[in-house]
Motif scaffolding. Sequence first.
Motif, short mmCIF file in Angstrom:
data_model
loop_
_atom_site.label_atom_id
_atom_site.label_comp_id
_atom_site.label_asym_id
_atom_site.label_seq_id
_atom_site.Cartn_x
_atom_site.Cartn_y
_atom_site.Cartn_z
N MET A 1 0.81 -1.22 0.00
CA MET A 1 0.00 0.00 0.00
C MET A 1 0.85 1.27 0.00
N ASN A 2 2.18 1.12 -0.08
CA ASN A 2 3.08 2.28 -0.04
C ASN A 2 2.78 3.15 1.18
N ALA A 3 2.59 2.48 2.32
CA ALA A 3 2.23 3.16 3.56
C ALA A 3 3.44 3.18 4.50
N PRO A 4 3.95 4.34 4.88
CA PRO A 4 5.08 4.40 5.81
C PRO A 4 4.74 3.66 7.12
N LEU A 5 5.65 2.79 7.56
CA LEU A 5 5.38 1.89 8.69
C LEU A 5 6.34 2.16 9.83
N THR A 6 5.79 2.25 11.05
CA THR A 6 6.60 2.44 12.25
C THR A 6 6.15 1.44 13.31
N PHE A 7 7.11 0.74 13.92
CA PHE A 7 6.84 -0.08 15.09
C PHE A 7 7.14 0.76 16.32
N ALA A 8 6.11 1.05 17.11
CA ALA A 8 6.25 2.00 18.22
C ALA A 8 7.29 1.54 19.23
N ASP A 9 7.33 0.23 19.51
CA ASP A 9 8.25 -0.25 20.54
C ASP A 9 9.70 -0.28 20.08
N SER A 10 9.94 0.05 18.83
CA SER A 10 11.32 0.19 18.36
C SER A 10 11.83 1.62 18.54
N ARG A 11 10.92 2.54 18.90
CA ARG A 11 11.28 3.94 19.07
C ARG A 11 11.10 4.44 20.50
N TYR A 12 10.19 3.83 21.23
CA TYR A 12 9.87 4.34 22.57
C TYR A 12 9.86 3.22 23.59
N ARG A 13 10.27 3.56 24.82
CA ARG A 13 10.21 2.66 25.95
C ARG A 13 9.58 3.41 27.13
N CYS A 14 8.62 2.77 27.77
CA CYS A 14 7.91 3.41 28.88
C CYS A 14 8.08 2.58 30.15
N GLY A 15 8.47 3.25 31.21
CA GLY A 15 8.53 2.63 32.54
C GLY A 15 7.52 3.30 33.44
N MET A 16 6.86 2.53 34.31
CA MET A 16 5.81 3.08 35.16
C MET A 16 6.12 2.85 36.63
N GLY A 17 5.76 3.83 37.45
CA GLY A 17 5.94 3.72 38.89
C GLY A 17 4.67 3.26 39.56
N ALA A 18 4.67 3.36 40.88
CA ALA A 18 3.51 2.95 41.68
C ALA A 18 2.45 4.04 41.68
N ILE A 19 1.20 3.64 41.78
CA ILE A 19 0.11 4.60 41.83
C ILE A 19 0.22 5.44 43.10
N ALA A 20 0.10 6.75 42.95
CA ALA A 20 0.15 7.66 44.10
C ALA A 20 -1.20 7.65 44.81
N PRO A 21 -1.27 7.23 46.07
CA PRO A 21 -2.56 7.13 46.77
C PRO A 21 -3.33 8.44 46.82
N GLU A 22 -2.61 9.56 46.94
CA GLU A 22 -3.30 10.84 47.10
C GLU A 22 -3.96 11.32 45.81
N SER A 23 -3.46 10.87 44.66
CA SER A 23 -4.00 11.34 43.38
C SER A 23 -4.58 10.24 42.51
N ALA A 24 -4.30 8.99 42.87
CA ALA A 24 -4.72 7.83 42.07
C ALA A 24 -4.13 7.88 40.67
N MET A 25 -3.02 8.60 40.52
CA MET A 25 -2.34 8.69 39.22
C MET A 25 -1.06 7.85 39.27
N ARG A 26 -0.73 7.22 38.14
CA ARG A 26 0.50 6.44 38.05
C ARG A 26 1.53 7.22 37.24
N PRO A 27 2.71 7.47 37.81
CA PRO A 27 3.74 8.19 37.05
C PRO A 27 4.39 7.29 36.02
N PHE A 28 4.90 7.91 34.96
CA PHE A 28 5.63 7.15 33.95
C PHE A 28 6.78 7.98 33.42
N ILE A 29 7.77 7.28 32.90
CA ILE A 29 8.89 7.92 32.21
C ILE A 29 8.98 7.29 30.83
#
Length: 296
Positions: A215-243
């Motif tokens: 289809m001549n469609a430019p193709l990207t595999f996301a996990d070949s460009r980005y890596r995400c690490g996640m921390g523990a959920i903050a009890p006070e905000s119910a939000m999980r931090p990530f880098i």
Amino acid sequence: MTYTETVEYLFSLLPAYHRIGKPAYKGNLDNTLELDRSFGHPHRLFRSVHVAGTNGTGSVSHMTASILQEAGYRTGLYTSPHLKDFRERIRVNGVMIGEDEVVRFVQEHDGLIRRVTPSFFELTVAMAFDYFARMKVDVAVIEVGMGGRLDSTNIITPVLSVITNIGHDHMEFLGDTLAAVAGEKAGIIKKGVPVIIGETQDETRDVFRQRAETMNAPLTFADSRYRCGMGAIAPESAMRPFILSGPGESDRIEGVTPLGGLAQQKNIQTVAAVVEALSEEFGLTQEHFIRGVAAV
């Protein structure tokens, strides 16, 4: 009819997969194309992002829509299934379609509905596209219901196609191997339209590469460009931090998400690649990404 009566009418009149299973499945797009013609091809009046896959499609769709909204775009979002209210499927800037809009659509088009006899999903897609056009959205994020190639949403030509991952998904319809399922989902890849694959898998990598090349469609595999690490959920905000780490030194992003599961690591990686792909067309920035993911 009241809203409740209208939704009950839709469930009773139209074949729905969750209610009767395989007999509700249509192996072609004939009804969808007939409805699209009848409504004047409303999907041509707004840009779209198309999201398919086995897992994570809802999260990726919601995050993408939230980011586009943070960037100032009037954004439609179509997802399925709904959890409590039918109207969850169709939103503009996070607000569900009004009950009166659902009633109006069904009453005005009752004759067409009875003539075409679409499935519940086919009609819902038509309702969403009609609503997005009338609400003059700038862009709509459209989640595939099942598969891709023969899904009712696949009449659109999006600015970007996204396939999150491939699993053993509706194999009675899509095929009995991961490669076969991937082939069906790869059916959303359009000529010249960039495509993001969220997760690289040995069984499916070449399926996507071959389809994208054809289809001549430019193709990207996301996990070949980005890596995400996640921390523990903050009890006070119910939000999980990530880098999030990207291909360049300046691509390191710290943020938070209300979507708590660790599976969101892959989804955030996918959305990062989506934002990169859409950055030129929509002017998306890291700040839009951070705010959108936090606000989803």
